[in-house]
Every structure is written in C-alpha cells, then in structure tokens.
Design an enzyme around this catalytic site. Sequence first.
Site, short mmCIF file in Angstrom:
data_model
loop_
_atom_site.label_atom_id
_atom_site.label_comp_id
_atom_site.label_asym_id
_atom_site.label_seq_id
_atom_site.Cartn_x
_atom_site.Cartn_y
_atom_site.Cartn_z
N ASP A 54 91.07 -21.24 35.99
CA ASP A 54 91.88 -22.41 35.64
C ASP A 54 91.57 -23.63 36.53
O ASP A 54 91.07 -23.49 37.64
CB ASP A 54 93.37 -22.08 35.82
CG ASP A 54 93.90 -21.21 34.70
OD1 ASP A 54 93.09 -20.70 33.89
OD2 ASP A 54 95.13 -21.01 34.64
N HIS A 201 91.32 -19.48 40.13
CA HIS A 201 91.34 -20.94 40.06
C HIS A 201 90.10 -21.56 40.67
O HIS A 201 89.52 -21.00 41.60
CB HIS A 201 92.58 -21.49 40.80
CG HIS A 201 93.87 -21.17 40.13
ND1 HIS A 201 94.51 -19.96 40.30
CD2 HIS A 201 94.64 -21.89 39.28
CE1 HIS A 201 95.62 -19.96 39.58
NE2 HIS A 201 95.73 -21.11 38.94
#
Length: 234
Positions: A54, A201
């Site tokens: 992400d 992430h």
Amino acid sequence: MLFGTHFRYPWLVATAVIVHACFFYAIVAPSCGWLVAVATRFRPKGSEVWLTIDDGPDGEASLRLSEEMSRRGVQATFFVKGRNLQRQPEVGAALVAAGHSLANHTQTHPAHLFWWLRPGPLRHEIDACNEALRSAGVSVIRWFRSPVGLKNIFLEPTLLRRGMRYVGWSVRGKDGVTCNPDDVARRVRSNVSPGAIVLLHEGRERSNEAILRVIDELRERGYSFVIPADEQLV
Ligand SMILES: [Zn+2]
C-alpha cells in the site's frame, strides 16, 4: 438525566449503545464485511500467498524494489494513492511492465475521514484514483482498499457500480507507522498460511528492506507469490 431514577426506558439506552457499538465496529474492523463484502483470503493452488503493498508509488524506491523483486521472480499488487501516481505515472507503468498489478487505494488517502465521506467525495476518491491508474496504463481496475481498512456506508454500491471489489488482508506487517524489518518479518512469518493476503507498505524509511526480508523468508519456507484471479478471492 438520562440514567436518573425517572428514566423509564433503559432498554432504549441499551439498544442505542449496542447499535452505535456495532456501527463503530463495522467501520473500523478491517475484516468486517457488514458494510461491504471484504476479501480476506484466496483459494491457493499450493503454498501461495498474495503480496499487497500500500501507499505508493514511491519514485526511485519503488523502481529499486521492483528490480529486486524481479530478480526473485516475485510479483505483487500495489494499492497506490492516486495523487502519488499522478506525480509519477512512469513509475506505475514500470511496475506494470515488470508484471505487477496496480489497484485503487483512494486519490488522497483520507485516513481519518474516509468513514464519514458523503457519496460525492467518496466517488471522487475512487474515480480520480481510477483515472490516475488509467493514465499509467492500467486497463482493468478490479480492486479497492481503503485507508487503514476503514469502511463507509456508501462504499459497497459505489464499488459495485464500477465492477470493483474490496480487498482486505489476512496478515499484516504493521509497518504503516514504524517499520522495523525484524519485527515486520516476524509478524508475517508467524501468521502466514497458504492463501493469505499479506499487507505491507511503501514509503517508510526501511520499507524496501522489510518487504524484501518478508519475501526472502517466505520463499525459504517454500511459499511462492501470486496475484490471484477474482474467482479465487474469498
Ligand atoms: Zn494506506
């Protein structure tokens, strides 16, 4: 004097508290499918996991990461912020060319207000990011993940109208705030199993190190990395 001696309807208060508690849970619990159907796993064909990353793309760091992943023969899905992608469509295109897929993580990543967005702003968050994805060469946009997994009561119809599906996760490295590769790898390896959707992430100081560490440790344990078909999601 809600709870005073003259209050005759304690059941009303109890009902209101329960309804609000359920609503709060439906919004903040990442795997809760009460407001929108959430895919949290996929049906694997072996010891497979789906790596999802992400918050990118993150410029040169994304390109270096992609290079290292290609050396390992690993593909992932990058849930990107539209605003980031607009600034660097060439990075998105390079990720796609390397065999990764890109998906929608909203245009501006409104982490605190996502649950409260009215239909218009919600549509804008999704459509503007889709537009950025198309500009980077993504022709089919299938998946959406909200900031920090928050839900919104208007989300399901908005996604359905666009033929999109909400993707959550089954394992996360908790690398969104601080990113210590040792801790991230330990969390993932202790909770992973075939069919897991792994959430990591980009954009933190040691993100690439943590992502590659997770990849190397899971490969040593016999896992391979796939991007599942829609029909495999559960
Ligand atoms: Zn995010």
